[in-house]
Design an enzyme around this catalytic site. Structure first.
Site: not given
Length: 289
Positions: A50, A133, A151
């Site tokens: 991520e 997020y 996102d």
């Protein structure tokens, strides 16, 4: 560009939500991307992916993630690494601040949580480099917490499906997008739903040229076949440069991001990672100051 903040979208009714879920999840089972971090339930690997995906294309993360995990296989190993080793391992990814945030987050996790990544998004969001997020993504994908997330791809898809958009650059305000994402989240298939929304935005409901004819939600989407691209292409620039203006007087008008990246790569190759500024400038751009 956002819609006016005073225009709000009511929560979709249950029959509509169920149709959305069936259509998108069926498409995802057939067309969803095979990504290495989706095959890995390790929260640390998901956390690293991520961070890498924040400002880097998926193809590059595919290549770099396995090498990173081989070099730093756990939070504890990463937490004891030097800044130099972390930056070297991040080479080729760009935006090195993300690597330093990742290191700082690992150090906090190692010190305050015994090396175990917390599964609470509120705690995750207090860590360096974590926004809403990323915190929700790590908690959902790493720990199977039922959490909505937004996102840029998800925000675009939800804006178009539920918001009756007329142009490709209109989107719901971020807060409203989060509220809508939470309202649409399935009770059980939330993991696949979140992944499917991202894939639909990346593959079909793209920023400038959505392929409505190939979209599994086209019969449900308020904006299907209506979106107009209002971009003035005569003045358009590469999106990767849009937020990084050219320095006045910079040699060959190299954007700061590229200039900085080339300089770091050059310094990495020097013994002791140090070279005079005029030498580096001459090597990179063929001229002195």
């Amino acid at each position: 560009m956002n819609r006016p903040a005073d225009i709000r979208i009511p929560a979709p009714e249950l029959p509509f939500r169920r149709r959305l879920h069936r259509s998108l999840l069926k498409w995802y089972r057939r067309e969803g991307r095979e990504l290495p971090w989706r095959e890995n339930d390790d929260a640390y690997a998901i956390m690293v992916s991520e961070f890498m995906l924040q400002q880097t294309q998926v193809a590059r993360v595919r290549e770099h993630l396995p090498r990173w995990l081989e070099r730093f296989p756990s939070i504890r190993v990463l937490a004891t690494a030097s800044r130099r080793d972390v930056i070297l391992a991040w080479s080729g990814m760009g935006y090195n601040r993300r690597a330093l945030h990742l290191l700082a987050a690992a150090q906090v996790i190692n010190r305050e949580y015994g090396g175990d990544i917390p599964d609470d998004p509120a705690l995750l969001q207090k860590l360096p480099g974590f926004g809403p997020y990323t915190a929700h993504a790590v908690a959902c994908f790493g720990f199977r917490r039922r959490l909505a997330m937004v996102d840029v791809n998800i925000r675009r898809v939800l804006s178009r499906v539920c918001g009756d958009m007329e142009t490709v650059n209109l989107m719901l305000p971020e807060r409203e997008a989060w509220e809508l994402a939470a309202a649409l989240l399935p009770q059980r298939a939330f993991y696949d739903w979140n992944q499917a929304l991202m894939d639909l935005g990346a593959l079909v409901c793209t920023a400038r040229r959505p392929r409505c004819g190939d979209c599994p939600l086209s019969t449900l989407c308020a904006s299907a076949h209506r979106l107009q691209d209002t971009t003035d292409r005569s003045h358009a620039t590469d999106r990767s440069h849009a937020s990084d203006p050219v320095h006045v007087g910079m040699v060959r008008e190299v954007p700061r991001r590229i200039y900085r990246g080339r300089l770091i790569e050059f310094l990495r190759g020097r013994r002791g990672h140090c070279a005079p500024a005029d030498v580096a400038h001459l090597h990179l751009f063929g001229t002195g100051n």
